[in-house]
Design an enzyme around this catalytic site. Sequence first.
Site, PDB file in Angstrom:
ATOM      1  N   CYS A  10       0.862  -1.176   0.000  1.00 49.16           N
ATOM      2  CA  CYS A  10       0.000   0.000   0.000  1.00 49.16           C
ATOM      3  C   CYS A  10       0.901   1.228   0.000  1.00 49.16           C
ATOM      4  O   CYS A  10       2.120   1.108  -0.116  1.00 49.16           O
ATOM      5  CB  CYS A  10      -1.011  -0.007   1.139  1.00 49.16           C
ATOM      6  SG  CYS A  10      -0.345   0.177   2.789  1.00 49.16           S
ATOM      7  N   THR A  11       0.340   2.387   0.143  1.00 48.30           N
ATOM      8  CA  THR A  11       1.134   3.605   0.025  1.00 48.30           C
ATOM      9  C   THR A  11       2.065   3.783   1.228  1.00 48.30           C
ATOM     10  O   THR A  11       3.279   3.794   1.088  1.00 48.30           O
ATOM     11  CB  THR A  11       0.220   4.836  -0.146  1.00 48.30           C
ATOM     12  OG1 THR A  11      -0.622   4.628  -1.285  1.00 48.30           O
ATOM     13  CG2 THR A  11       1.044   6.093  -0.338  1.00 48.30           C
ATOM     14  N   GLY A  12       1.494   3.908   2.428  1.00 46.29           N
ATOM     15  CA  GLY A  12       2.307   4.204   3.610  1.00 46.29           C
ATOM     16  C   GLY A  12       2.833   2.990   4.341  1.00 46.29           C
ATOM     17  O   GLY A  12       3.686   3.125   5.221  1.00 46.29           O
ATOM     18  N   ASN A  13       2.332   1.812   4.007  1.00 48.49           N
ATOM     19  CA  ASN A  13       2.716   0.581   4.705  1.00 48.49           C
ATOM     20  C   ASN A  13       2.558   0.764   6.207  1.00 48.49           C
ATOM     21  O   ASN A  13       3.411   0.375   6.990  1.00 48.49           O
ATOM     22  CB  ASN A  13       4.145   0.164   4.332  1.00 48.49           C
ATOM     23  CG  ASN A  13       4.526  -1.226   4.802  1.00 48.49           C
ATOM     24  OD1 ASN A  13       5.666  -1.454   5.159  1.00 48.49           O
ATOM     25  ND2 ASN A  13       3.600  -2.161   4.822  1.00 48.49           N
ATOM     26  N   SER A  14       1.427   1.376   6.593  1.00 48.03           N
ATOM     27  CA  SER A  14       1.179   1.622   8.013  1.00 48.03           C
ATOM     28  C   SER A  14      -0.082   0.928   8.517  1.00 48.03           C
ATOM     29  O   SER A  14      -0.143   0.577   9.694  1.00 48.03           O
ATOM     30  CB  SER A  14       1.077   3.124   8.295  1.00 48.03           C
ATOM     31  OG  SER A  14      -0.028   3.688   7.616  1.00 48.03           O
ATOM     32  N   CYS A  15      -1.064   0.715   7.660  1.00 42.40           N
ATOM     33  CA  CYS A  15      -2.354   0.164   8.104  1.00 42.40           C
ATOM     34  C   CYS A  15      -2.735  -1.106   7.349  1.00 42.40           C
ATOM     35  O   CYS A  15      -2.555  -2.214   7.842  1.00 42.40           O
ATOM     36  CB  CYS A  15      -3.463   1.203   7.936  1.00 42.40           C
ATOM     37  SG  CYS A  15      -3.175   2.783   8.742  1.00 42.40           S
ATOM     38  N   ARG A  16      -3.279  -0.940   6.146  1.00 43.53           N
ATOM     39  CA  ARG A  16      -3.860  -2.062   5.408  1.00 43.53           C
ATOM     40  C   ARG A  16      -2.875  -3.185   5.130  1.00 43.53           C
ATOM     41  O   ARG A  16      -3.163  -4.358   5.390  1.00 43.53           O
ATOM     42  CB  ARG A  16      -4.464  -1.567   4.084  1.00 43.53           C
ATOM     43  CG  ARG A  16      -5.650  -0.661   4.300  1.00 43.53           C
ATOM     44  CD  ARG A  16      -6.017   0.092   3.058  1.00 43.53           C
ATOM     45  NE  ARG A  16      -5.040   1.154   2.851  1.00 43.53           N
ATOM     46  CZ  ARG A  16      -5.152   2.088   1.922  1.00 43.53           C
ATOM     47  NH1 ARG A  16      -6.174   2.062   1.080  1.00 43.53           N
ATOM     48  NH2 ARG A  16      -4.241   3.030   1.809  1.00 43.53           N
ATOM     49  N   SER A  17      -1.722  -2.847   4.595  1.00 45.76           N
ATOM     50  CA  SER A  17      -0.741  -3.892   4.263  1.00 45.76           C
ATOM     51  C   SER A  17      -0.175  -4.545   5.517  1.00 45.76           C
ATOM     52  O   SER A  17       0.118  -5.745   5.524  1.00 45.76           O
ATOM     53  CB  SER A  17       0.377  -3.319   3.395  1.00 45.76           C
ATOM     54  OG  SER A  17       0.974  -2.205   4.017  1.00 45.76           O
ATOM     55  N   SER A  36       5.252  -7.047   3.863  1.00 40.55           N
ATOM     56  CA  SER A  36       4.487  -5.894   3.398  1.00 40.55           C
ATOM     57  C   SER A  36       5.448  -4.758   3.119  1.00 40.55           C
ATOM     58  O   SER A  36       6.565  -4.710   3.658  1.00 40.55           O
ATOM     59  CB  SER A  36       3.426  -5.470   4.416  1.00 40.55           C
ATOM     60  OG  SER A  36       4.010  -4.997   5.609  1.00 40.55           O
ATOM     61  N   THR A  63       7.793  -4.091  10.393  1.00 35.36           N
ATOM     62  CA  THR A  63       8.416  -2.840   9.985  1.00 35.36           C
ATOM     63  C   THR A  63       7.775  -2.322   8.706  1.00 35.36           C
ATOM     64  O   THR A  63       7.171  -3.069   7.943  1.00 35.36           O
ATOM     65  CB  THR A  63       9.925  -3.040   9.746  1.00 35.36           C
ATOM     66  OG1 THR A  63      10.114  -4.057   8.755  1.00 35.36           O
ATOM     67  CG2 THR A  63      10.629  -3.453  11.038  1.00 35.36           C
ATOM     68  N   ASP A  65       8.491  -0.954   5.224  1.00 33.82           N
ATOM     69  CA  ASP A  65       9.621  -1.039   4.302  1.00 33.82           C
ATOM     70  C   ASP A  65       9.252  -0.526   2.911  1.00 33.82           C
ATOM     71  O   ASP A  65       8.097  -0.618   2.500  1.00 33.82           O
ATOM     72  CB  ASP A  65      10.083  -2.496   4.184  1.00 33.82           C
ATOM     73  CG  ASP A  65      10.498  -3.074   5.530  1.00 33.82           C
ATOM     74  OD1 ASP A  65      11.323  -2.444   6.203  1.00 33.82           O
ATOM     75  OD2 ASP A  65       9.987  -4.151   5.897  1.00 33.82           O
ATOM     76  N   CYS A  82      -4.357  -0.934  -2.069  1.00 29.33           N
ATOM     77  CA  CYS A  82      -4.940   0.391  -2.292  1.00 29.33           C
ATOM     78  C   CYS A  82      -4.732   0.778  -3.746  1.00 29.33           C
ATOM     79  O   CYS A  82      -3.801   0.302  -4.408  1.00 29.33           O
ATOM     80  CB  CYS A  82      -4.368   1.432  -1.329  1.00 29.33           C
ATOM     81  SG  CYS A  82      -2.717   2.036  -1.683  1.00 29.33           S
ATOM     82  N   CYS A  89       3.018   0.657  -8.256  1.00 26.15           N
ATOM     83  CA  CYS A  89       3.794  -0.541  -7.933  1.00 26.15           C
ATOM     84  C   CYS A  89       4.714  -0.882  -9.104  1.00 26.15           C
ATOM     85  O   CYS A  89       4.266  -0.993 -10.242  1.00 26.15           O
ATOM     86  CB  CYS A  89       2.868  -1.711  -7.625  1.00 26.15           C
ATOM     87  SG  CYS A  89       3.734  -3.162  -6.980  1.00 26.15           S
ATOM     88  N   ASP A 105      -9.004   3.031   3.180  1.00 23.98           N
ATOM     89  CA  ASP A 105      -7.954   3.402   4.134  1.00 23.98           C
ATOM     90  C   ASP A 105      -8.581   3.886   5.442  1.00 23.98           C
ATOM     91  O   ASP A 105      -9.360   4.836   5.435  1.00 23.98           O
ATOM     92  CB  ASP A 105      -7.087   4.511   3.529  1.00 23.98           C
ATOM     93  CG  ASP A 105      -5.831   4.784   4.320  1.00 23.98           C
ATOM     94  OD1 ASP A 105      -5.614   4.158   5.379  1.00 23.98           O
ATOM     95  OD2 ASP A 105      -5.042   5.649   3.870  1.00 23.98           O
TER      96      ASP A 105
END
Length: 141
Positions: A10-17, A36, A63, A65, A82, A89, A105
């Site tokens: 995903c974009t920020g690799n903070s939530c969904r992924s 992720s 993490t 990445d 997303c 990608c 998101d």
Amino acid sequence: MEKPKVLFVCTGNSCRSQIAEGILKDAAGDEFDVFSAGSHPSHVHPMAIIVMSEWGIDISEQTSDPIDYFLDKGIDIVITVCDHANQVCPTFPGDIERLHWSIKDPFSGWDANDEYFDAFRETRETVCKRIKEFLKSRNVE
């Protein structure tokens, strides 16, 4: 035989992924190596950690990445979660399978605030449903 390597993007690799990585590892970690990444990685969102812990899944050590880190890691399956990540990608070398899941998101800022729980739980449920479908399509239960 090596386990297939699955990368959620995903974009920020903070939530969904991050949620997807945690759920697939928990559901079928003995069948896949799971990772992720993000097009613009940040860090794992505290709310993602909290809602996953409600299910007994600890993602606090995961993490955030960059996608490029995985380009030469022999990834077999790339799943974008997303629409933006799907557009940006990069092309992975080799014969990889690419899937796209457009998942809303839950991000509303970096605070761990009670008013955001429902959005993160909804994302967790959506991701879990998609992963169950993914596993069923591969005859992994």
